[in-house]
Design a protein around this motif. Structure first.
Motif, PDB file in Angstrom:
ATOM      1  N   HIS A  55       0.871  -1.179   0.000  1.00  0.00           N
ATOM      2  CA  HIS A  55       0.000   0.000   0.000  1.00  0.00           C
ATOM      3  C   HIS A  55       0.901   1.220   0.000  1.00  0.00           C
ATOM      4  CE1 HIS A  55      -3.879  -1.987   0.834  1.00  0.00           C
ATOM      5  NE2 HIS A  55      -3.080  -2.910   1.324  1.00  0.00           N
ATOM      6  N   PHE A  56       0.589   2.136  -0.899  1.00  0.00           N
ATOM      7  CA  PHE A  56       1.394   3.346  -1.045  1.00  0.00           C
ATOM      8  C   PHE A  56       0.517   4.554  -0.797  1.00  0.00           C
ATOM      9  CE2 PHE A  56       3.267   6.786  -3.585  1.00  0.00           C
ATOM     10  CZ  PHE A  56       4.545   6.799  -3.060  1.00  0.00           C
ATOM     11  N   PHE A  57       0.993   5.449   0.059  1.00  0.00           N
ATOM     12  CA  PHE A  57       0.290   6.688   0.352  1.00  0.00           C
ATOM     13  C   PHE A  57       1.175   7.853  -0.064  1.00  0.00           C
ATOM     14  CE2 PHE A  57      -1.471   3.593   3.222  1.00  0.00           C
ATOM     15  CZ  PHE A  57      -2.825   3.901   3.258  1.00  0.00           C
ATOM     16  N   ALA A  58       0.588   8.806  -0.782  1.00  0.00           N
ATOM     17  CA  ALA A  58       1.302  10.024  -1.171  1.00  0.00           C
ATOM     18  C   ALA A  58       0.441  11.216  -0.783  1.00  0.00           C
ATOM     19  CB  ALA A  58       1.574  10.035  -2.669  1.00  0.00           C
ATOM     20  N   ARG A  59       1.048  12.150  -0.097  1.00  0.00           N
ATOM     21  CA  ARG A  59       0.345  13.349   0.380  1.00  0.00           C
ATOM     22  C   ARG A  59       0.983  14.558  -0.292  1.00  0.00           C
ATOM     23  NH1 ARG A  59       1.248  17.421   3.834  1.00  0.00           N
ATOM     24  NH2 ARG A  59      -0.411  18.142   5.195  1.00  0.00           N
ATOM     25  N   PHE A  60       0.154  15.333  -0.998  1.00  0.00           N
ATOM     26  CA  PHE A  60       0.618  16.514  -1.709  1.00  0.00           C
ATOM     27  C   PHE A  60      -0.150  17.739  -1.218  1.00  0.00           C
ATOM     28  CE2 PHE A  60       1.113  12.981  -4.683  1.00  0.00           C
ATOM     29  CZ  PHE A  60       2.434  13.118  -5.078  1.00  0.00           C
ATOM     30  N   HIS A  61       0.565  18.762  -0.790  1.00  0.00           N
ATOM     31  CA  HIS A  61      -0.054  20.040  -0.445  1.00  0.00           C
ATOM     32  C   HIS A  61       0.431  21.031  -1.491  1.00  0.00           C
ATOM     33  CE1 HIS A  61      -1.211  23.623   1.823  1.00  0.00           C
ATOM     34  NE2 HIS A  61      -2.088  22.812   2.376  1.00  0.00           N
ATOM     35  N   VAL A  62      -0.510  21.642  -2.224  1.00  0.00           N
ATOM     36  CA  VAL A  62      -0.137  22.466  -3.376  1.00  0.00           C
ATOM     37  C   VAL A  62      -0.311  23.954  -3.107  1.00  0.00           C
ATOM     38  CG1 VAL A  62      -0.668  20.588  -4.971  1.00  0.00           C
ATOM     39  CG2 VAL A  62      -2.438  22.272  -4.458  1.00  0.00           C
ATOM     40  N   GLU A  63       0.315  24.738  -3.956  1.00  0.00           N
ATOM     41  CA  GLU A  63       0.245  26.194  -3.851  1.00  0.00           C
ATOM     42  C   GLU A  63      -1.187  26.688  -4.067  1.00  0.00           C
ATOM     43  OE1 GLU A  63       2.867  27.540  -6.919  1.00  0.00           O
ATOM     44  OE2 GLU A  63       4.662  26.822  -5.874  1.00  0.00           O
ATOM     45  N   GLU A  64      -1.465  27.823  -3.474  1.00  0.00           N
ATOM     46  CA  GLU A  64      -2.758  28.493  -3.662  1.00  0.00           C
ATOM     47  C   GLU A  64      -2.997  28.704  -5.154  1.00  0.00           C
ATOM     48  OE1 GLU A  64      -6.262  29.985  -2.370  1.00  0.00           O
ATOM     49  OE2 GLU A  64      -4.675  29.530  -0.926  1.00  0.00           O
ATOM     50  N   GLY A  65      -4.182  28.359  -5.622  1.00  0.00           N
ATOM     51  CA  GLY A  65      -4.538  28.540  -7.018  1.00  0.00           C
ATOM     52  C   GLY A  65      -4.134  27.382  -7.925  1.00  0.00           C
TER      53      GLY A  65
END
Length: 96
Positions: A4-14
């Protein structure tokens, strides 16, 4: 044993819609890979800039192959340009 692979991405506004488009583009080819058992994507209710991908692979070799394929490489390159913090990625086994 499944991986099981988990990837968490927090991206720039917009960049939320660009992120959603990049994810949609990689989902189809990833799901067609013979080692892919499942892949699902989630978006935070409280933070719309936070995306989490959970995928399940038949083994680590299947995931290693996935990581080398052009659609995966393109996705990672895109995400590296629009994240606002370092992505978190974890290879796991289900705890029983």
């Amino acid at each position: 044993m499944d991986l099981h692979f988990f990837a968490r991405f927090h991206v720039e506004e917009g960049k939320e819609e660009e992120t959603a488009e990049a994810i949609r583009a990689v989902l189809g080819p990833s799901r067609e890979e013979p080692g892919c058992i499942s892949i699902r994507v989630f978006r935070s209710i409280r933070d719309p800039k936070l995306f989490v991908i959970h995928s399940c692979w038949k083994d680590e070799a299947a995931f290693d192959l996935h990581a080398k394929l052009p659609h995966t490489i393109q996705f990672i390159e895109t995400m590296n340009e629009i994240v606002d913090e370092r992505p978190e990625m974890s290879r796991t086994h289900e705890l029983v």
